[in-house]
Design an enzyme around this catalytic site. Structure first.
Site, PDB file in Angstrom:
ATOM      1  N   GLU A 255      15.698   0.814 -35.433  1.00 25.85           N
ATOM      2  CA  GLU A 255      17.094   0.600 -35.063  1.00 25.85           C
ATOM      3  C   GLU A 255      17.585  -0.488 -35.993  1.00 25.85           C
ATOM      4  O   GLU A 255      17.179  -1.639 -35.881  1.00 25.85           O
ATOM      5  CB  GLU A 255      17.193   0.202 -33.587  1.00 25.85           C
ATOM      6  CG  GLU A 255      18.620   0.179 -33.078  1.00 25.85           C
ATOM      7  CD  GLU A 255      19.286  -1.139 -33.344  1.00 25.85           C
ATOM      8  OE1 GLU A 255      20.033  -1.243 -34.352  1.00 25.85           O
ATOM      9  OE2 GLU A 255      19.085  -2.058 -32.551  1.00 25.85           O
ATOM     10  N   CYS A 289      24.102  -5.568 -32.227  1.00 26.67           N
ATOM     11  CA  CYS A 289      24.157  -4.487 -33.224  1.00 26.67           C
ATOM     12  C   CYS A 289      25.182  -3.418 -32.879  1.00 26.67           C
ATOM     13  O   CYS A 289      25.591  -2.651 -33.755  1.00 26.67           O
ATOM     14  CB  CYS A 289      22.782  -3.867 -33.409  1.00 26.67           C
ATOM     15  SG  CYS A 289      22.060  -3.205 -31.898  1.00 26.67           S
TER      16      CYS A 289
END
Length: 479
Positions: A255, A289
């Site tokens: 990720e 994020c």
């Protein structure tokens, strides 16, 4: 030093860290808000890797031998105790990561839910019956497939969700019967160590998780080890690329961040969009994020949206993360805040207007809103990972979708509209790992699949999906 940090330091040393034998300097952990030292831990180097792998190999056999019932029981009890001791864990998150105490409590609650979901997956994810007799020539066969552990999983976690992102890696790994080498962020090791100790307290074999601390050389050596069957990494693109180059033949789940676009169409509920976007932009001091960074607003409502957004942002309180009234705490370091301020200054020099914030004071960067950022500036193209938002305008639907899809990577996107047609069409055309409709880009529950689209997209988190990444099918056929 908080009670939680003291507990982690006292009980963790000598167990999770017994692999550290090299004469390396200790890892010194500091409070982002004050700079005060809150503890120090021994570090490992490449010379320690054989011992780390030996411990993890023993843990692999112990973890595999645990029945699904026992894995679930351990995870359920861990979730229960995590909720019971939530304040100590929250205090530790505040001390080492700088989240506000209210945000830290929410992270602990999510981590407990992640571990509980992992317990459920340990019970559920055993495999399926295969209908062999559905195929000509196989009528006399019966069988099934099971889901078997991969073996040793290397989990590398970031600082921004120091507890819950650890839970997202080790929970499914344990549910699947794997052993884990856990390398938490150097800035935030104590939350991870506390969770590891809690799992052991609840009956997980000690060797099932090996916690290590060290620099890039240690990480590279572990990534390259053939004994490691999977690397699960959350972090930056450059590190992700380096891992993929040196990993060899093993599973990778990554990720790698994003620059979330949020589209606000002309028929949107402006008040609701403003509230959701302010929350999504400045949670965890913008170190998120999937946090809101690029807001694209239809020209017909852009002036009202911007005025309301700036006014709402100005009401946020930046300050002591231990205060119940603080909305925004420090960034992870003064250097991180200085980099963010320099990026804002660069945009200002290029012609952007800074409506609020923009200047760092030590580790604190107040919420910052800009308009008129030139196309191609890094605030438009890169993940800033700071409490900084840009607002731009669009005139046509196609223009908004093109802007949303302009980057080569994406995690989440969001859109606000009162039209079901626009919502469904845009959600189909936006290239992202998730599209949140009439909600912030940072909305996430721990059961949903989570990951990126386009460049760098590898695998999915979310407990069920991570569990499947961390296990492999085995077919059994009886004739």
């Amino acid at each position: 030093m908080s009670a939680g940090v003291m507990t982690a330091e006292r009980t963790g040393t000598g167990r999770a860290q017994d692999a550290a034998s090299s004469p390396l300097p200790e890892l010194v952990v500091t409070d982002p808000a004050t700079g005060a030292v809150i503890g120090s831990l021994p570090q490992c180097g490449p010379a320690d890797v054989p011992a780390i792998l030996e411990t993890a190999g023993a843990g692999r056999e112990l973890s595999r031998a645990l029945s699904r019932h026992r894995r679930a029981e351990i995870l359920d009890e861990t979730a229960r105790l995590l909720r019971e001791r939530a304040e100590r864990f929250a205090e530790t998150i505040v001390a080492e990561a700088g989240k506000t105490i209210r945000q830290a409590r929410k992270e602990v609650a999510r981590a407990a839910n992640t571990i509980a979901l992992s317990a459920a997956e340990a019970r559920r994810g055993g495999g399926e019956v295969i209908p062999f007799d559905a195929f000509a020539g196989a009528e006399d066969r019966r069988g099934w497939f099971t889901r078997e552990p991969l073996g040793i999983i290397l989990a590398i976690t970031p600082y921004n969700d120091a507890l819950n992102l650890v839970a997202h890696k080790i929970g499914p790994a344990i549910a699947g019967g794997n052993s884990v080498i856990l390398k938490p962020a150097q800035q935030t090791p104590y939350s991870a160590r506390m969770l590891t100790e809690l799992l052991r307290e609840c009956g997980l074999p000690e060797a099932s998780i090996t916690v290590v601390h060290g620099d890039r050389e240690l990480t590279q050596a572990l990534v390259a080890a053939r004994e490691v069957r999977m690397v699960s990494f959350t972090g930056g693109f450059r590190t992700g690329e380096a891992i993929s180059r040196s990993a060899g033949i093993k599973k990778l789940a990554m990720e790698l961040g994003g620059n979330a676009p949020v589209l606000v169409f002309a028929d949107a509920d402006v008040d609701a969009a403003v509230d959701a976007c302010v929350s999504g932009a400045f949670w965890a001091a913008g170190q998120n994020c999937i946090g809101t960074q690029r807001i694209l607003v239809h020209r017909s409502i852009a002036e009202r949206f911007t005025e309301d957004f700036v006014a709402r942002t100005r009401r946020l309180v930046t300050g002591d993360p231990r205060s119940e009234t603080s909305d925004v705490g420090p960034m992870i370091s003064p250097e991180a805040a200085a980099r963010a301020a320099a990026t804002v200054a660069s945009a200002r020099r290029a012609g952007a207007t800074v409506h609020c914030g923009g200047e760092a004071e030590g580790p604190f960067m107040p919420p910052t809103v800009l308009t008129g950022v030139p196309e191609g500036h890094e605030l438009c193209t890169e993940e800033v990972f700071a409490p900084v938002v840009i607002i731009d305008v669009f005139d046509a639907y196609e223009e908004a979708i093109a802007a949303a899809n302009a980057l080569d990577y994406a995690l989440h996107a969001a859109l606000f509209t009162g039209s079901l047609d626009i919502a469904l069409r845009a959600s189909a055309e936006i290239e992202a790992g998730g599209v949140m409709i009439n909600d912030s880009s940072d909305f996430r529950i721990d059961a949903m699949p989570f990951g990126g689209a386009k460049h760098g997209s590898m695998g999915r988190e979310g407990v069920r999906f991570a569990y499947e990444e961390m296990t492999q099918p085995k077919v059994v056929c009886l004739r």
